[in-house]
Design a protein around this motif. Structure first.
Motif, short mmCIF file in Angstrom:
data_model
loop_
_atom_site.label_atom_id
_atom_site.label_comp_id
_atom_site.label_asym_id
_atom_site.label_seq_id
_atom_site.Cartn_x
_atom_site.Cartn_y
_atom_site.Cartn_z
N ALA A 23 1.03 -1.24 -0.27
CA ALA A 23 -0.30 -0.09 -0.37
C ALA A 23 0.75 1.28 0.20
CB ALA A 23 -0.79 -0.16 1.46
N ASP A 24 2.29 0.52 0.87
CA ASP A 24 3.13 2.36 0.84
C ASP A 24 3.62 2.98 -0.84
OD1 ASP A 24 2.63 2.57 3.41
OD2 ASP A 24 4.51 1.59 4.03
N LEU A 25 3.46 1.95 -1.67
CA LEU A 25 3.73 2.39 -3.05
C LEU A 25 2.69 2.58 -3.30
CD1 LEU A 25 6.04 1.70 -5.45
CD2 LEU A 25 5.08 -0.65 -5.66
N LEU A 26 1.28 2.09 -3.55
CA LEU A 26 0.17 2.48 -4.53
C LEU A 26 -0.06 4.40 -3.93
CD1 LEU A 26 -2.11 1.97 -5.78
CD2 LEU A 26 -3.38 0.95 -3.92
N THR A 27 0.42 4.58 -2.66
CA THR A 27 -0.28 6.32 -2.47
C THR A 27 0.66 6.13 -2.63
OG1 THR A 27 -0.80 4.67 0.22
CG2 THR A 27 -0.49 6.97 0.71
N GLY A 68 -9.44 -4.27 2.49
CA GLY A 68 -10.21 -3.23 2.57
C GLY A 68 -9.37 -1.54 3.55
N THR A 69 -9.68 -2.76 4.86
CA THR A 69 -9.55 -1.51 6.08
C THR A 69 -7.67 -1.94 6.42
OG1 THR A 69 -9.98 -3.77 7.62
CG2 THR A 69 -11.33 -2.76 7.04
N ALA A 70 -7.10 -2.85 5.44
CA ALA A 70 -5.80 -2.98 5.93
C ALA A 70 -5.25 -0.99 5.88
CB ALA A 70 -4.75 -3.75 4.69
N VAL A 71 -5.55 -0.55 4.85
CA VAL A 71 -4.96 0.92 4.64
C VAL A 71 -5.86 1.95 5.21
CG1 VAL A 71 -3.89 0.41 2.30
CG2 VAL A 71 -6.95 1.51 2.92
N LEU A 72 -6.82 1.60 5.96
CA LEU A 72 -7.17 2.88 6.82
C LEU A 72 -7.15 3.16 7.92
CD1 LEU A 72 -11.33 1.43 6.16
CD2 LEU A 72 -9.67 2.87 5.00
N VAL A 73 -7.03 2.54 9.08
CA VAL A 73 -5.81 3.09 10.35
C VAL A 73 -4.19 3.43 9.71
CG1 VAL A 73 -5.04 2.26 12.47
CG2 VAL A 73 -7.58 1.50 11.47
N PRO A 74 -3.98 2.37 9.28
CA PRO A 74 -2.86 3.78 9.15
C PRO A 74 -2.34 4.87 7.96
CG PRO A 74 -2.74 1.48 8.55
CD PRO A 74 -3.91 1.68 8.51
N LEU A 75 -3.68 4.96 7.02
CA LEU A 75 -3.19 6.84 6.82
C LEU A 75 -3.82 7.58 7.80
CD1 LEU A 75 -4.73 5.38 2.82
CD2 LEU A 75 -2.41 6.42 3.85
N ALA A 76 -5.42 7.09 8.55
CA ALA A 76 -5.27 7.89 9.38
C ALA A 76 -4.43 8.55 10.59
CB ALA A 76 -6.88 7.18 10.18
N PHE A 77 -3.83 7.40 11.17
CA PHE A 77 -2.62 7.65 11.98
C PHE A 77 -1.93 8.78 11.30
CE2 PHE A 77 -3.50 3.81 15.02
CZ PHE A 77 -4.84 4.86 15.72
N SER A 78 -1.46 9.07 10.41
CA SER A 78 -0.44 9.33 9.27
C SER A 78 -0.79 10.61 9.35
CB SER A 78 0.07 8.59 8.17
OG SER A 78 1.13 9.87 7.52
N ALA A 79 -1.90 10.91 8.89
CA ALA A 79 -2.94 12.55 9.06
C ALA A 79 -2.85 12.84 9.90
CB ALA A 79 -4.01 12.16 8.80
N GLY A 80 -2.82 12.16 11.13
CA GLY A 80 -2.88 12.89 12.91
C GLY A 80 -1.69 13.51 12.75
N ALA A 81 -0.01 12.63 12.46
CA ALA A 81 0.57 12.63 13.00
C ALA A 81 1.12 14.10 12.49
CB ALA A 81 1.96 11.77 12.76
N ASN A 82 1.20 14.32 11.16
CA ASN A 82 1.33 15.94 10.50
C ASN A 82 0.25 16.43 10.36
OD1 ASN A 82 3.89 14.56 9.36
ND2 ASN A 82 2.48 13.05 8.32
N LEU A 83 -0.54 16.75 11.23
CA LEU A 83 -1.74 17.98 10.83
C LEU A 83 -0.96 18.74 12.47
CD1 LEU A 83 -5.14 16.15 10.87
CD2 LEU A 83 -4.10 18.53 9.50
N GLY A 84 -1.14 19.95 12.67
CA GLY A 84 -0.73 20.69 13.72
C GLY A 84 0.95 20.72 13.95
#
Length: 384
Positions: free
Chosen positions: A255-259, A301-317
């Motif tokens: 998924a990292d390559l796809l992202t 489907g869920t494989a990418v969801l939690v990691p991407l949400a955590f990554s987004a949170g890590a880069n906000l603020g």
């Protein structure tokens, strides 16, 4: 792979192995203690409550450096794994679940902080790969659990073997963990952007809440669903969790390559749609092997969801508040999920209860546009 990346990968692997070892044995624990679906749900709620408390403690100790605490936390969660197997009454199972959840929440926050730091250092997506090692560990743990269930081995000896292997095998690698600390000096975004930033944090938190409801709910209830509606024996029932975890692992390692070639929004939206399709399939056709295929699709489907949400949170603020909010929302989802599904299962049956997860997957798909901030190549100031 650098030594630090290898160490973080092994930490996620050990964490996943512990998680995968006990969830598939819920049917055995339920039979042994003569408890209902709702009571299983209450135990899972206590696990999630413990995770919230553990996450809060982790946030406090992160200022002192994560390396030592992850090493100690890995040993602690391996010891805590014995608790459910030792439980001789429902109250004892609740206490064991609370302790196990506390250890899980503690190392979950610290390991994700380490992963986010390494991701920012290289300037490209890494988070799904790290979570892939968690899924690989969950597969290893669930396979051992399935073999034990098929052979009528009690949960306790299986838990003991898994705990010893996870603790001993991971120890030499964890010495190379990055000593991630909170409070790093970063530039704060301009004031006019704060309102947008707050709205984005709320949206990403909602994604984390819904994503963990879907991921955790499927992982927690798949074995019971297959036993009760597919009439599978305990070993085959455990295959539901194994199929879910295997699918998640394969996707996360790619998924990292796809992202990197698309964007977090596209990947998350596609993941939400696949998860919804898998749940709809398992609910509509509970017979084998269709239901297992459905749970595998949910894993994809869920494989990418939690990691991407955590990554987004890590880069906000800039202060770390956003990551804390997103993680807290995720654990809130893990609290709400078992309570809602367990209660609904007692009143309407587990099959109907799984429609709650289907609705949550649709919510994630609708909100996926807010994950554009997850791209580490163009981050906002750090979560710290």
């Amino acid at each position: 792979m650098t030594r630090q990346r290898r160490a973080v990968s092994v930490a996620f692997l050990a964490f996943g192995a512990v998680s995968g070892s006990w969830i598939p044995r819920l049917p055995a624990l339920k039979d042994h203690l003569h408890i209902s679906d709702a009571q299983v749900g209450y135990a899972l709620v206590l696990f999630a409550v413990g995770a919230v408390l553990g996450a809060a403690v982790a946030r406090l100790v992160l200022a002192r450096g994560a390396r030592l605490w992850v090493r100690a936390g890995t040993v602690a969660i391996c010891l805590a794994l014995l608790g459910p197997g030792l439980a001789g009454a429902f109250v004892q199972l609740l206490a064991a679940a609370l302790l196990l959840g506390g250890c899980a929440g503690f190392i979950d926050v610290l390991e994700n902080a380490q992963a986010a730091e390494l991701e920012r250092e290289v300037g490209r997506p890494l988070i799904n790969g790290f979570h892939g090692f968690w899924s690989l560990g969950a597969i290893i743990g669930s396979v051992l659990a399935g073999i034990a269930a098929f052979a009528d081995v009690a949960p306790l000896p299986q838990f003991a073997i898994a705990a010893i292997i996870a603790a001993v095998a991971s120890a030499p690698f964890l010495r190379d963990l990055p000593d991630t600390r909170s409070g790093a000096d970063r530039t704060t975004p301009p004031a006019p952007g704060r309102l947008w930033l707050q709205a984005s944090v709320v949206a990403v938190a909602a994604i984390a809440f819904s994503s963990i409801m879907v991921e955790g709910g499927t992982a927690d209830w798949s074995a019971l669903y297959l036993r009760e509606y597919s009439h599978a024996n305990p070993g085959v029932a455990a295959a539901g969790f194994a199929a879910f975890a295997l699918a998640a692992t394969v996707v996360r390692f790619r998924a990292d390559l796809l992202t990197a070639h698309t964007n977090p929004t596209t990947v998350a939206r596609f993941g939400g749609l696949i998860a919804a399709l898998g749940l709809a399939l398992a609910i509509a056709v509970p017979a084998l092997p269709v239901a297992i295929i459905g749970f595998a699709l949910v894993g994809m489907g869920t494989a990418v969801l939690v990691p991407l949400a955590f990554s987004a949170g890590a880069n906000l603020g800039a202060s770390g508040t956003s990551l804390t909010v997103v993680l807290a929302a995720g654990y809130a989802g893990s609290i709400a999920g078992p309570a809602l599904i367990g209660s609904a299962a007692d009143h309407f049956g587990l099959r109907a209860a799984l429609t709650i997860l289907l609705a949550a997957a649709i919510v994630v798909t609708a909100l996926a546009g807010n994950l554009r901030v997850a791209d580490p190549a163009t981050p906002l100031p750090s979560h710290r």
